[in-house]
Write a protein that holds these residues in place. Sequence first.
Motif, mmCIF file in Angstrom:
data_model
loop_
_atom_site.group_PDB
_atom_site.id
_atom_site.type_symbol
_atom_site.label_atom_id
_atom_site.label_comp_id
_atom_site.label_asym_id
_atom_site.label_seq_id
_atom_site.Cartn_x
_atom_site.Cartn_y
_atom_site.Cartn_z
ATOM 1 N N LEU A 26 14.948 2.983 16.073
ATOM 2 C CA LEU A 26 15.251 2.657 17.468
ATOM 3 C C LEU A 26 14.315 3.385 18.429
ATOM 4 N N GLY A 27 13.644 4.437 17.921
ATOM 5 C CA GLY A 27 12.663 5.153 18.736
ATOM 6 C C GLY A 27 13.062 6.556 19.098
ATOM 7 N N ALA A 28 14.170 7.063 18.593
ATOM 8 C CA ALA A 28 14.620 8.415 18.935
ATOM 9 C C ALA A 28 13.760 9.433 18.206
ATOM 10 N N ASP A 29 13.120 10.326 18.985
ATOM 11 C CA ASP A 29 12.268 11.364 18.396
ATOM 12 C C ASP A 29 13.006 12.682 18.237
ATOM 13 N N GLU A 30 13.985 12.950 19.052
ATOM 14 C CA GLU A 30 14.692 14.222 19.032
ATOM 15 C C GLU A 30 16.051 14.046 18.366
ATOM 16 N N ALA A 31 16.606 15.182 17.918
ATOM 17 C CA ALA A 31 17.882 15.155 17.207
ATOM 18 C C ALA A 31 19.039 14.729 18.106
ATOM 19 N N PRO A 32 19.263 15.288 19.324
ATOM 20 C CA PRO A 32 20.416 14.838 20.129
ATOM 21 C C PRO A 32 20.211 13.403 20.612
ATOM 22 N N ILE A 33 21.233 12.584 20.398
ATOM 23 C CA ILE A 33 21.236 11.203 20.890
ATOM 24 C C ILE A 33 22.060 11.192 22.175
ATOM 25 N N ASN A 34 21.398 11.107 23.321
ATOM 26 C CA ASN A 34 22.069 11.236 24.618
ATOM 27 C C ASN A 34 22.554 9.886 25.134
ATOM 28 N N HIS A 35 23.167 9.106 24.291
ATOM 29 C CA HIS A 35 23.695 7.809 24.689
ATOM 30 C C HIS A 35 25.086 7.647 24.086
ATOM 31 N N PRO A 36 26.048 7.071 24.832
ATOM 32 C CA PRO A 36 27.347 6.742 24.225
ATOM 33 C C PRO A 36 27.146 5.725 23.099
ATOM 34 N N ILE A 37 28.017 5.767 22.135
ATOM 35 C CA ILE A 37 27.888 4.900 20.964
ATOM 36 C C ILE A 37 29.173 4.109 20.783
ATOM 37 N N LEU B 254 28.816 11.897 13.816
ATOM 38 C CA LEU B 254 28.076 11.557 15.035
ATOM 39 C C LEU B 254 28.066 12.714 16.029
ATOM 40 N N PHE B 255 29.166 13.422 16.149
ATOM 41 C CA PHE B 255 29.225 14.540 17.098
ATOM 42 C C PHE B 255 28.394 15.727 16.618
ATOM 43 N N GLU B 256 28.552 16.131 15.375
ATOM 44 C CA GLU B 256 27.944 17.361 14.894
ATOM 45 C C GLU B 256 26.474 17.182 14.522
ATOM 46 N N THR B 257 26.141 16.083 13.883
ATOM 47 C CA THR B 257 24.771 15.909 13.393
ATOM 48 C C THR B 257 23.843 15.360 14.464
ATOM 49 N N TYR B 258 24.333 14.414 15.237
ATOM 50 C CA TYR B 258 23.452 13.742 16.200
ATOM 51 C C TYR B 258 23.756 14.111 17.648
ATOM 52 N N GLY B 259 24.844 14.821 17.912
ATOM 53 C CA GLY B 259 25.134 15.309 19.264
ATOM 54 C C GLY B 259 25.366 14.217 20.286
ATOM 55 N N VAL B 260 26.013 13.144 19.896
ATOM 56 C CA VAL B 260 26.271 12.056 20.848
ATOM 57 C C VAL B 260 27.303 12.519 21.872
ATOM 58 N N PRO B 261 27.213 12.041 23.107
ATOM 59 C CA PRO B 261 28.174 12.510 24.134
ATOM 60 C C PRO B 261 29.555 11.896 23.974
ATOM 61 N N SER B 262 29.659 10.621 23.569
ATOM 62 C CA SER B 262 30.970 9.974 23.466
ATOM 63 C C SER B 262 30.882 8.831 22.465
ATOM 64 N N ILE B 263 32.058 8.454 21.925
ATOM 65 C CA ILE B 263 32.138 7.438 20.872
ATOM 66 C C ILE B 263 33.303 6.518 21.178
ATOM 67 N N ALA B 264 33.175 5.274 20.733
ATOM 68 C CA ALA B 264 34.283 4.318 20.768
ATOM 69 C C ALA B 264 34.226 3.492 19.489
ATOM 70 N N PHE B 265 35.390 3.247 18.889
ATOM 71 C CA PHE B 265 35.501 2.446 17.669
ATOM 72 C C PHE B 265 36.148 1.107 18.008
ATOM 73 N N GLY B 266 35.594 0.030 17.463
ATOM 74 C CA GLY B 266 36.166 -1.294 17.654
ATOM 75 C C GLY B 266 36.068 -2.114 16.384
ATOM 76 N N VAL B 267 36.948 -3.106 16.253
ATOM 77 C CA VAL B 267 37.003 -3.950 15.062
ATOM 78 C C VAL B 267 35.996 -5.083 15.223
ATOM 79 N N ASP B 268 35.199 -5.339 14.189
ATOM 80 C CA ASP B 268 34.142 -6.344 14.268
ATOM 81 C C ASP B 268 34.706 -7.745 14.494
ATOM 82 N N ALA B 269 35.792 -8.090 13.786
ATOM 83 C CA ALA B 269 36.375 -9.421 13.947
ATOM 84 C C ALA B 269 36.925 -9.612 15.357
ATOM 85 N N ALA B 270 37.465 -8.551 15.970
ATOM 86 C CA ALA B 270 37.985 -8.657 17.339
ATOM 87 C C ALA B 270 36.850 -8.893 18.329
#
Length: 719
Positions: free
Chosen positions: A108-119, A139-155
């Motif tokens: 995707l083009g990320a060069d640095e370890a922290p991913i500063n985008h919600p996922i 996602l929190f510990e390894t990539y340092g994302v600020p926030s996460i949301a989970f959703g069902v693919d079929a929904a």
Amino acid sequence: MPFISRTQRQTDYNLIPPSCPIVIDNGASYFRIGWAGESEPRIIFRNIVQRPRHKITGETVTIVGDHDPMLLKYFDCTRSGPRSAFDNDVVFQFEIMEYILDFAFDRLGADEAPINHPILITECACNPVHSRSKMAELLFETYGVPSIAFGVDAAFSYKYNQQLGICDRNGLAICSGFTTSHVIPFINGEPVYEACCRTNVGGYHVTDYLKQLLSLKYPHHMQRLTWEKVEDLKMEHCYITLDYASEVRLFQKGAKEAEEKTRCWQLPWTPTPVEEPPSEEEIARKTALKERQGQRLREMAEAKRSSKINELENELKGLEFLIQQLRHVNGNDIPSFLAETGYVSKQEIESAIVKVTQSLRKAKGEQDEIEEKPEISNSEKYTLIDIPDNMLTPEQVKEKKRQLFLKTTSEGRQRAKQKRFEEELERERRNKEDEQRRLENPELYMEQLLVKYKDLSEKVEQRKRLKTNGNNGNENVSGGVGRGERLNAAQKERMRLLTTAAFDRGKGEDTFGIKDEDWQLYKKMSKDNDDEDEGPNEDEAELARVASKLREIDPTFFPKSDASSSGTEPPRFRPLRKEDFQILIGVERFRCPEILFHPNLIGIEQAGLDEMAGVSIQRLQSKSQSLEDSNGLTNSILITGGSCLYPGMSERLEAGIRMIRPCGTPIRVLRASDAVLDAWLGAASFASTMHFQRQVFNKTDYYEKGEDWLRRYQLKYSF
């Protein structure tokens, strides 16, 4: 194949603002990642990891997603096959998941370890809290994302098609994926997970079943039936029939319609080159070349013969000159003279002259002069045979015995020689008669040979059966072979004589062999029984001769012994043809996808897609939902997922659901706009709204609220 990978590294990662979410469709088959609000994902690759060793350096490398077969020839992949992080659509191997996320963020083009985008990441319906918790922690510990949301693919897929106006707010989403299939009811645009239904059958099982059937049908082409190629065949040729039983009967009858539905996959094949008959110019050229080569060989042989004749003549002259010199040498000086020449005596020199003369005559092609020696009569050769023993001395008696033995042996050899000569004459006479009869009437001769071969083979088989089962003529009714039935007549007689003699002579004691007359019993045992031993007799020799004659006349003839040794017909080799490199896919086209409706075909005792829809509606009614809502669900049945792309899926689902619903219930089966990408497109559309920002959770929420809160966490899709 409809699923195309895209792994080119993006260069605009730093141009995207941090508030733009990253959307991930984490499917068991393919991994898709991109930016919210876009019309298609940026990166698509297979959700697998392989770690082979380099054949030269031994270094272990990590290959994520699709691979180039040309590059894998440098790696040893025998100990490391493709591995997935999923088990029945649930992530459980997070070490593999980390490799996949590393590759995805890098592409995707990320060069640095922290991913500063919600996922926003997709998961299966009713995902276990342990898997969801581990994914959030990764996602929190390894990539340092600020926030996460989970959703069902079929929904997400259902909501995206609802925005397009394909389906209603109330309906059913039937999602058949790679390893599992789900049925989720929707009421007022929200999924009701308490009434959803799941079965562990998907596209993976269809491909594996097709691969097994084709491997059993064409075992010689198993190397060609790779997983990727079978996947292509499944997506290109498989379909779902409306009536499975009638379709099977159609193929069993072998009707013309079944032949039209059969598809052929032609494997690479190079035809055997046909040897054209040589032209007259080519024949004349080869004849002239052979003639020149023959002339050259004859000249070389003549030169070699001339050289040998010259050597022998020179050697003969030298020996004759040596004899002449030897005549002029005094008797006392002969030993010293011979010592200088290398010979021991005059007789040795004369013997050498005779040998050289014979060799010279042979080299010149002259006939040797054979001195006819008068035959010595037996009376002159064996002088002591007719003289009585009382008139001879002891030494002469011994000499007489020796002469008698020599005479008997010589006469025996002469008789055997005469017998072989007569047999050879008889064989030549018989061959001439056979050849004359063959030339007069070849068809009649061939027929007579076949009749004779059949009679002889029956005699030989009868003789072998008698040797095996004995000559008592009793049949073994039980079908087994006892010890007595395995002995032939000679062996039975020997055993009878031994046991009788041992008991009679010893009176119950083992004293057999004490007396000299006991050993006469062995002569009686071996007398007249040698012809019963194993070995070729006259019939077998004649059978072999007739079989050889038949093979000379008819090359396609195979003796019974060759064919019966293996128990099957002898293989008749023929050149490989185009049809030998064809894989026909007939009944497999609809038999493999049928497991989506009847999983018991592969040993999985679970419900099919149509039955799952009925179970989901019953669960919804048990949750005190109104009957009108449950009847309205069947008016908007959306099928999505990669395993719903087969032709005939909508018709089969409609027929199956109509059989389990009340009469007059409206049933409408709708196909998703893009069954493969709708889940990501719906998630990307949802992540671009302000409603998404209010439903994410950060690292602090995750650690403060704990797993109980995470278990109850559900995304609200309506806004």
